[in-house]
Scaffold this motif. Structure first.
Motif, mmCIF file in Angstrom:
data_model
loop_
_atom_site.group_PDB
_atom_site.id
_atom_site.type_symbol
_atom_site.label_atom_id
_atom_site.label_comp_id
_atom_site.label_asym_id
_atom_site.label_seq_id
_atom_site.Cartn_x
_atom_site.Cartn_y
_atom_site.Cartn_z
ATOM 1 N N ILE A 197 0.840 -1.203 0.000
ATOM 2 C CA ILE A 197 0.000 0.000 0.000
ATOM 3 C C ILE A 197 0.880 1.260 0.000
ATOM 4 C CG2 ILE A 197 -1.692 1.337 1.284
ATOM 5 C CD1 ILE A 197 -2.850 -1.156 -0.042
ATOM 6 N N THR A 198 1.896 1.272 0.840
ATOM 7 C CA THR A 198 2.802 2.419 0.894
ATOM 8 C C THR A 198 3.521 2.607 -0.441
ATOM 9 O OG1 THR A 198 3.167 2.184 3.273
ATOM 10 C CG2 THR A 198 4.846 3.381 2.024
ATOM 11 N N ALA A 199 4.019 1.512 -1.016
ATOM 12 C CA ALA A 199 4.705 1.601 -2.305
ATOM 13 C C ALA A 199 3.770 2.113 -3.394
ATOM 14 C CB ALA A 199 5.265 0.228 -2.682
ATOM 15 N N SER A 200 2.516 1.705 -3.357
ATOM 16 C CA SER A 200 1.529 2.168 -4.337
ATOM 17 C C SER A 200 1.327 3.672 -4.239
ATOM 18 C CB SER A 200 0.200 1.442 -4.128
ATOM 19 O OG SER A 200 0.333 0.047 -4.319
ATOM 20 N N GLN A 201 1.264 4.176 -3.021
ATOM 21 C CA GLN A 201 1.119 5.621 -2.816
ATOM 22 C C GLN A 201 2.320 6.370 -3.381
ATOM 23 O OE1 GLN A 201 0.694 5.392 1.445
ATOM 24 N NE2 GLN A 201 -1.552 5.445 1.367
ATOM 25 N N ALA A 206 3.166 11.283 -10.807
ATOM 26 C CA ALA A 206 2.371 12.473 -11.118
ATOM 27 C C ALA A 206 3.270 13.698 -11.237
ATOM 28 C CB ALA A 206 1.302 12.693 -10.053
ATOM 29 N N ALA A 207 4.230 13.818 -10.328
ATOM 30 C CA ALA A 207 5.141 14.967 -10.369
ATOM 31 C C ALA A 207 6.081 14.888 -11.563
ATOM 32 C CB ALA A 207 5.935 15.040 -9.063
ATOM 33 N N LEU A 208 6.620 13.698 -11.840
ATOM 34 C CA LEU A 208 7.483 13.541 -13.012
ATOM 35 C C LEU A 208 6.721 13.839 -14.297
ATOM 36 C CD1 LEU A 208 9.524 10.294 -12.240
ATOM 37 C CD2 LEU A 208 10.448 12.600 -12.531
ATOM 38 N N ASP A 209 5.468 13.410 -14.354
ATOM 39 C CA ASP A 209 4.664 13.624 -15.552
ATOM 40 C C ASP A 209 4.434 15.114 -15.794
ATOM 41 O OD1 ASP A 209 3.001 12.210 -17.665
ATOM 42 O OD2 ASP A 209 1.508 13.554 -16.792
ATOM 43 N N THR A 210 4.213 15.855 -14.718
ATOM 44 C CA THR A 210 4.041 17.298 -14.856
ATOM 45 C C THR A 210 5.285 17.930 -15.471
ATOM 46 O OG1 THR A 210 2.527 17.422 -12.973
ATOM 47 C CG2 THR A 210 3.636 19.448 -13.596
ATOM 48 N N PRO A 235 -4.259 14.167 -3.533
ATOM 49 C CA PRO A 235 -4.514 15.311 -2.645
ATOM 50 C C PRO A 235 -3.414 15.528 -1.612
ATOM 51 C CG PRO A 235 -6.495 13.983 -2.907
ATOM 52 C CD PRO A 235 -5.376 13.199 -3.528
ATOM 53 N N THR A 236 -2.744 14.457 -1.225
ATOM 54 C CA THR A 236 -1.700 14.552 -0.197
ATOM 55 C C THR A 236 -0.304 14.491 -0.814
ATOM 56 O OG1 THR A 236 -1.818 12.147 0.116
ATOM 57 C CG2 THR A 236 -3.170 13.525 1.568
ATOM 58 N N ALA A 237 -0.152 14.954 -2.045
ATOM 59 C CA ALA A 237 1.129 14.846 -2.756
ATOM 60 C C ALA A 237 2.271 15.487 -1.979
ATOM 61 C CB ALA A 237 1.005 15.495 -4.130
ATOM 62 N N THR A 238 3.399 14.790 -1.965
ATOM 63 C CA THR A 238 4.613 15.340 -1.360
ATOM 64 C C THR A 238 5.696 15.564 -2.409
ATOM 65 O OG1 THR A 238 5.415 13.106 -0.836
ATOM 66 C CG2 THR A 238 4.167 14.260 0.867
ATOM 67 N N SER A 239 5.608 14.854 -3.544
ATOM 68 C CA SER A 239 6.561 15.062 -4.638
ATOM 69 C C SER A 239 6.140 16.289 -5.440
ATOM 70 C CB SER A 239 6.595 13.840 -5.559
ATOM 71 O OG SER A 239 7.037 12.691 -4.873
ATOM 72 N N THR A 240 7.114 17.035 -5.919
ATOM 73 C CA THR A 240 6.820 18.244 -6.668
ATOM 74 C C THR A 240 7.594 18.267 -7.972
ATOM 75 O OG1 THR A 240 8.529 19.380 -5.382
ATOM 76 C CG2 THR A 240 6.238 19.701 -4.702
ATOM 77 N N PRO A 241 6.995 18.821 -9.031
ATOM 78 C CA PRO A 241 7.694 18.924 -10.309
ATOM 79 C C PRO A 241 8.776 19.993 -10.283
ATOM 80 C CG PRO A 241 5.548 19.958 -10.460
ATOM 81 C CD PRO A 241 5.608 19.302 -9.114
ATOM 82 N N VAL A 242 9.576 20.026 -11.324
ATOM 83 C CA VAL A 242 10.658 21.005 -11.435
ATOM 84 C C VAL A 242 10.091 22.398 -11.700
ATOM 85 C CG1 VAL A 242 12.609 21.703 -12.898
ATOM 86 C CG2 VAL A 242 12.337 19.304 -12.224
ATOM 87 N N PRO A 262 -5.422 19.719 -10.705
ATOM 88 C CA PRO A 262 -6.075 18.419 -10.818
ATOM 89 C C PRO A 262 -6.744 18.259 -12.169
ATOM 90 C CG PRO A 262 -6.545 19.429 -8.694
ATOM 91 C CD PRO A 262 -5.872 20.465 -9.522
ATOM 92 N N SER A 263 -6.602 17.057 -12.757
ATOM 93 C CA SER A 263 -7.261 16.678 -14.005
ATOM 94 C C SER A 263 -7.762 15.260 -13.832
ATOM 95 C CB SER A 263 -6.272 16.739 -15.167
ATOM 96 O OG SER A 263 -5.759 18.049 -15.306
ATOM 97 N N PRO A 264 -8.689 14.817 -14.690
ATOM 98 C CA PRO A 264 -9.191 13.453 -14.547
ATOM 99 C C PRO A 264 -8.065 12.438 -14.608
ATOM 100 C CG PRO A 264 -10.540 14.723 -16.073
ATOM 101 C CD PRO A 264 -9.342 15.555 -15.760
ATOM 102 N N ALA A 265 -8.010 11.553 -13.644
ATOM 103 C CA ALA A 265 -6.957 10.544 -13.611
ATOM 104 C C ALA A 265 -7.184 9.507 -14.699
ATOM 105 C CB ALA A 265 -6.939 9.853 -12.245
ATOM 106 N N PRO A 266 -6.072 9.009 -15.319
ATOM 107 C CA PRO A 266 -6.238 8.004 -16.364
ATOM 108 C C PRO A 266 -6.606 6.662 -15.759
ATOM 109 C CG PRO A 266 -3.922 8.317 -15.863
ATOM 110 C CD PRO A 266 -4.693 9.327 -15.050
ATOM 111 N N THR A 267 -7.241 5.848 -16.544
ATOM 112 C CA THR A 267 -7.494 4.476 -16.120
ATOM 113 C C THR A 267 -6.313 3.626 -16.503
ATOM 114 O OG1 THR A 267 -8.587 4.047 -18.225
ATOM 115 C CG2 THR A 267 -9.984 4.722 -16.382
ATOM 116 N N ALA A 268 -6.146 2.499 -15.847
ATOM 117 C CA ALA A 268 -5.038 1.606 -16.164
ATOM 118 C C ALA A 268 -5.199 1.095 -17.598
ATOM 119 C CB ALA A 268 -5.018 0.420 -15.202
ATOM 120 N N PRO A 269 -4.044 1.032 -18.354
ATOM 121 C CA PRO A 269 -4.136 0.567 -19.729
ATOM 122 C C PRO A 269 -4.696 -0.841 -19.808
ATOM 123 C CG PRO A 269 -1.990 1.582 -19.302
ATOM 124 C CD PRO A 269 -2.683 1.460 -17.990
#
Length: 254
Positions: free
Chosen positions: A74-78, A85-89, A218-225, A247-254
């Motif tokens: 569970i922790t690893a999933s978070q 999400a931060a890397l994608d930004t 909502p509880t993000a701790t990672s931040t983009p550059v 925030p944008s609609p989250a993608p579904t798993a491929p």
């Protein structure tokens, strides 16, 4: 920003081979001269690799929150959701600045990982989750280090800094699950199967297709550059953390 760049025609081309394989026949070839430094084939392919990683690992994090049966999973999933999400930004910010086309779907190999985990349950899910993610992050870790030590492009260097921290964090949380079979995982990491290029290449996005956005939790701790800090300082490299994406609609798993 685009008017300040002198781009070669090759910079417009979609990378030929992506995923976890060696992605370029001439990785050091400069394909564009930009105000942030020269952009090589390896630089371009790295940005796409980071984007593609998020397109399957973020959904796997969502699956792990639903199916994980141990606190470690569970922790690893978070951490997967937060970090990617931060890397994608960052990827989506710098890609248009460097005229890089990003995929909207992960490679068939990566989609296969998602499908395998979708079909798992209970202890088998936790075990496969930890070992697949430890193997893939171990594989990309060396690539991150190589790009960070060789790129002359400050935007790519900043992404590599962020990716280094994120990948190391994800390796660590996978190991903390206590489920990693190091003999098997390290063998798979160092002796990957010889797959056809089509299996390790994310398809280019369809014309007019909306860009997939990986929404920060909502509880993000990672931040983009902080791209504005880099762009404003010219080709100086580095980058500090900045605010997360809207925030944008989250993608579904491929």
């Amino acid at each position: 920003m685009g008017g300040a760049m002198t781009l070669t025609l090759a910079a417009l081309a979609y990378p030929s081979v992506l995923g976890l394989s060696t992605v370029s026949s001439s990785p050091s070839r400069v394909i564009a001269d930009t105000q942030w430094g020269p952009l090589t084939e390896a630089d371009r392919d790295f940005v796409v690799k980071v984007r593609a990683a998020g397109l399957w690992e973020y959904p796997v994090g969502q699956i792990g929150l639903q199916k994980g049966s141990s606190k470690g999973v569970i922790t690893a999933s978070q951490h997967l959701i937060d970090g990617h999400a931060a890397l994608d930004t960052t990827c989506r910010k710098i890609a248009p600045m460097l005229n890089i086309t990003l995929p909207n779907v992960a490679s068939p190999q990566q989609v296969g990982f998602v499908n395998q985990l979708k079909s798992d349950s209970g202890k088998q899910f936790d075990t496969d989750f930890a070992n697949i993610l430890r193997m893939t992050h171990g594989s990309i870790f060396n690539t991150v280090a190589k790009i960070r030590s060789t790129t002359k492009n400050s935007l790519v260097r900043a992404l590599a800094d962020q990716a280094n921290d994120t990948v190391l964090d994800h390796i660590t949380v996978m190991e903390k699950t206590g489920l990693v079979d190091f003999d098997q995982t390290l063998f798979q990491q160092t002796t990957p199967p010889k797959l056809p290029d089509s299996d390790v290449t994310p398809p280019p996005p369809a014309v007019g297709q909306p860009e997939v956005v990986l929404t920060p939790p909502p509880t993000a701790t990672s931040t983009p550059v902080d791209i504005d800090g880099i762009a404003g300082g010219g080709n100086t490299g580095g980058g500090n953390a900045g605010p997360g994406a809207s925030p944008s609609p989250a993608p579904t798993a491929p």
